[in-house]
Each structure stands twice: as C-alpha cells, then as structure tokens.
Design an enzyme around this catalytic site. Structure first.
Site, PDB file in Angstrom:
ATOM      1  N   MET A  19      11.969  -3.359 -26.321  1.00 47.02           N
ATOM      2  CA  MET A  19      11.067  -2.254 -25.616  1.00 47.02           C
ATOM      3  C   MET A  19      10.495  -1.320 -26.485  1.00 47.02           C
ATOM      4  O   MET A  19      11.186  -0.936 -27.516  1.00 47.02           O
ATOM      5  CB  MET A  19      11.944  -1.484 -24.522  1.00 47.02           C
TER       6      MET A  19
ATOM      7  N   HIS B 232      18.072  -1.592 -23.736  1.00 55.38           N
ATOM      8  CA  HIS B 232      17.348  -0.455 -24.505  1.00 55.38           C
ATOM      9  C   HIS B 232      18.146   0.825 -24.411  1.00 55.38           C
ATOM     10  O   HIS B 232      18.300   1.353 -25.543  1.00 55.38           O
ATOM     11  CB  HIS B 232      15.963  -0.150 -23.667  1.00 55.38           C
TER      12      HIS B 232
ATOM     13  N   SER C  61       4.394   0.998   0.758  1.00 51.42           N
ATOM     14  CA  SER C  61       3.610   0.173   1.301  1.00 51.42           C
ATOM     15  C   SER C  61       3.807  -1.224   0.842  1.00 51.42           C
ATOM     16  O   SER C  61       4.726  -1.919   1.097  1.00 51.42           O
ATOM     17  CB  SER C  61       1.741   0.514   0.937  1.00 51.42           C
TER      18      SER C  61
ATOM     19  N   ASP D  96      -1.856   7.084   9.647  1.00 55.82           N
ATOM     20  CA  ASP D  96      -2.176   6.081   8.280  1.00 55.82           C
ATOM     21  C   ASP D  96      -3.197   5.079   8.842  1.00 55.82           C
ATOM     22  O   ASP D  96      -3.026   4.399   9.634  1.00 55.82           O
ATOM     23  CB  ASP D  96      -0.728   5.429   8.099  1.00 55.82           C
TER      24      ASP D  96
ATOM     25  N   HIS E 172      -1.722   7.348   4.512  1.00 56.77           N
ATOM     26  CA  HIS E 172      -1.179   6.535   3.517  1.00 56.77           C
ATOM     27  C   HIS E 172      -0.991   7.314   2.250  1.00 56.77           C
ATOM     28  O   HIS E 172      -0.472   6.416   1.212  1.00 56.77           O
ATOM     29  CB  HIS E 172      -1.878   5.269   3.550  1.00 56.77           C
TER      30      HIS E 172
HETATM   31  N1  LIG Z   1      -8.241   1.191  -3.569  1.00 57.49           N
HETATM   32  C1  LIG Z   1      -8.191   1.185  -2.324  1.00 57.49           C
HETATM   33  C2  LIG Z   1      -7.029   1.853  -1.824  1.00 57.49           C
HETATM   34  C3  LIG Z   1      -5.612   1.137  -1.994  1.00 57.49           C
HETATM   35  C4  LIG Z   1      -4.625   1.948  -1.811  1.00 57.49           C
HETATM   36  O1  LIG Z   1      -4.631   2.684  -0.660  1.00 57.49           O
HETATM   37  N2  LIG Z   1      -3.353   1.685  -2.482  1.00 57.49           N
HETATM   38  C5  LIG Z   1      -2.411   2.497  -2.167  1.00 57.49           C
HETATM   39  C6  LIG Z   1      -1.082   1.457  -1.796  1.00 57.49           C
HETATM   40  S1  LIG Z   1      -1.509   0.389  -0.578  1.00 57.49           S
HETATM   41  C7  LIG Z   1      -0.509  -0.659  -0.179  1.00 57.49           C
HETATM   42  O2  LIG Z   1       0.341  -1.135  -1.001  1.00 57.49           O
HETATM   43  C8  LIG Z   1      -1.749   3.503  -3.120  1.00 57.49           C
HETATM   44  O3  LIG Z   1      -0.877   3.712  -3.239  1.00 57.49           O
HETATM   45  N3  LIG Z   1      -2.906   3.912  -4.044  1.00 57.49           N
HETATM   46  C9  LIG Z   1      -2.759   4.416  -5.105  1.00 57.49           C
HETATM   47  C10 LIG Z   1      -2.908   6.000  -5.160  1.00 57.49           C
HETATM   48  O4  LIG Z   1      -2.768   6.606  -6.038  1.00 57.49           O
HETATM   49  O5  LIG Z   1      -3.053   6.549  -4.222  1.00 57.49           O
HETATM   50  C11 LIG Z   1      -9.585   1.443  -1.643  1.00 57.49           C
HETATM   51  O6  LIG Z   1     -10.198   1.830  -2.433  1.00 57.49           O
HETATM   52  O7  LIG Z   1      -9.465   1.676  -0.483  1.00 57.49           O
END
Ligand SMILES: N[C@@H](CCC(=O)N[C@@H](CSC=O)C(=O)NCC(=O)O)C(=O)O
Length: 299
Positions: free
Chosen positions: A1, A140, A161, A241, A276
């Site tokens: 690592m 590590h 998610s 969400d 979300h």
């Molecule tokens: N890029 C997408 C949006 C994708 C999104 O919402 N990703 C979530 C997880 S969704 C399920 O697994 C996420 O955690 N995104 C990263 C963040 O920092 O928010 C779009 O353009 O709609």
C-alpha cells in the site's frame, strides 16, 4: 500500500492510500480515517480500535464521503476508524458502460463479483471489499506485531444508495460467520432485482440467471438468514429523495422481512423533506455512528 496523502482533520488524520488489488487486477484507492484515539498514548495496549466501513453510491470515489459525510467527528467521539473504499475498478483497461452512462461500469461496481465478460476481468468488488481490503489494511497498518486497528473482527458496515445495497448484501451474506457486527444504510437500493438500477447492473455483471441475482439481493437473502441476539438494521431515507419510488423502494424490504426473524428488527426511518444528497447523509451520520458504536462495544 502506498500513502498518497495525509490530511489533518478533526482530532485524527485521513490517510489516502492506493494499492494493487489482486481481486480487481487494478490499482485501487481507499481512504482511512484514524481517530484521535489512534494517536493517543492513553489507548490501552490490548484494545484495538474497531472500524466502520462506508460504501459509497454511484459515481463516487473515496473522497465524496470523506469530504461530505462528516464521519470524522463521530469517529473521534466514539473511537472507531473509518474506511472509505472506491466504488469500482477504474482505468483505461477496465470496461465501463457501453453508452457512457453513470449507473454502470466505472464508479458503479455494485459490490458484486461479475461473472460476465468483459466485466469479470476486473469487477470483483465483493471479494475486494469483504475479503482482500480488510486483510490488506490489516497488513499495512498493523506492522511490527503491534495491532492497534481492527479491520477484520470488530467491524461495522454502512453505505449510501448503491453502497447501502452493498452494505446490506455483504452483512447478510457474511452473517453466519459474523463478518460484521453491525449494519446500517442511507437510502439503500434494497431490492436490486426489482428496480432499474439493480436490474441493469445485475444483468451486466451477473447475466440473465435470476438465481445469481438472488444471491446478492437483500430482499432474498434476509428471508434465509436467521437473526441472532439483539441484531437490528438501521435505515434512513428521505421522503423527498428523487430516487425513492423508482430505485430504492424501502417498503419491499419491510415486506420481505414479514414473518421472518427480522420482522420488527429492520428499522426504516423515513425522514421528511430530505433528498438523496450528502446533506441528508451527514444529518443522520451521528445516529448511525451511535448505533454502530453500541454494537462495536464502544458505549
Ligand atoms: N451524477 C448523477 C447523480 C448521481 C448521484 O446522485 N450519485 C449519488 C449516489 S446515487 C446511488 O448510488 C452520490 O452519492 N453522488 C455523489 C455526491 O457527492 O453527491 C447525476 O448527474 O444525476
């Protein structure tokens, strides 16, 4: 690592690492937060610091949760380390979504072992997360016969998610061997076999045979896993969400546990107004941290 960077945060340090993975046959990035207790002289010699693993969602790298979930304050409060793995293998040699979509391929490994080509070459995320990574981190960090950190025995798992699915799936699949002491999830995909994100991923990585899908699907697994002790699963999900109705469907998990040993022990907290995002996740991280701290024997 290889240590790529060390960042002072709260009372400890975020260590950004990269390493060659045997499972994915690629270089993988992972972030580890070592809480203030790790650096304290007061840590009793025999006690090891337990770990909480956070599996991130679609499109994430180890940095999203490290920067936006605010786990570090909680890790210091209770004295656990955090592990933030990546969400897929990456690189020019790693096949991704043929149409370039963000819900499959790079950043969307779904924490399963792919059986279908070309994905089976590198997408061995189940083995990577649940077997290889804990052993690699152990080797590590616990050098010279001094084991201060526990990556393999006293460990909890959570995720968001796609990562919430990964946490539930890994917890239930490893339940008989008590791989994880505790499991929670933020807005998880609970029944991937029945929703578009999951169906696309399972078809691509696992093929058409539904039995392969059931072997990872929390709603199938939980019916065949007999709950022991006081084990509970904690889930938060926002009622605003945008993915709730189409991809998450928490009611399917509650339906699945009816008349099983888990009935009444899977707590789904639907929280008003939350979406979300990491604003939602970071709001409920303290409650999940306390839940895991209890199950890890820290309080
Ligand atoms: N890029 C997408 C949006 C994708 C999104 O919402 N990703 C979530 C997880 S969704 C399920 O697994 C996420 O955690 N995104 C990263 C963040 O920092 O928010 C779009 O353009 O709609």
């Amino acid at each position: 690592m290889k240590v790529v960077k060390e960042v002072f945060v709260c009372g400890g340090k975020l260590i950004k690492l990269s390493h060659k993975s045997i499972s994915t046959k690629t270089s993988m990035n992972v972030n580890v937060y070592l809480p203030k207790q790790y650096y304290s002289q007061d840590l009793p010699r025999k006690e090891r610091i337990p770990t909480v693993v956070f599996l991130s969602g679609l499109t994430c790298t180890p940095d999203n949760a490290s920067e936006k979930a605010f786990w570090q304050f909680q890790a210091d409060k209770y004295g656990f380390a955090m592990v933030f793995p990546d969400t897929s293998p990456r690189g020019d040699e790693v096949a991704s979504d043929p149409e370039g979509s963000w819900d499959f391929g790079h950043g969307a490994g779904f924490y399963v072992n792919a059986t279908q080509e070309p994905y089976a070459q590198h997408y061995m995320m189940y083995d990577y997360i649940h077997k290889e990574l804990p052993q690699t981190l152990d080797s590590h960090f616990n050098k010279d016969g001094v084991a201060k950190l526990d990556f393999q025995d006293n460990v909890a798992i959570t995720g968001h998610s796609m990562g919430g699915f990964g946490a539930l799936s890994g917890y239930l699949r490893g339940y008989s061997e008590k791989r994880y002491k505790s499991c929670s999830a933020f807005a998880p995909i609970v029944n991937p076999s029945k929703v578009p994100w999951g169906q696309k991923a399972f078809k691509g990585y696992l093929g058409d045979e539904r039995a392969q899908w059931q072997a990872y699907d929390p709603c199938s697994l939980i019916k065949n896993v007999r709950r022991t002790g006081d084990d509970k699963i904690l889930i938060h999900i926002g009622d605003a969400d945008p993915f709730l109705e189409e991809h998450l469907k928490p009611e399917l998990l509650l339906e699945a546990v009816k008349s099983t040993s888990w009935q009444g022990h899977v707590q789904v907290k639907k929280v008003h107004g939350f979406d979300h995002s990491y604003y939602f996740i970071s709001t409920f991280v303290p409650e999940h941290a306390e839940f895991h701290a209890k199950n890890l024997g820290l309080i």
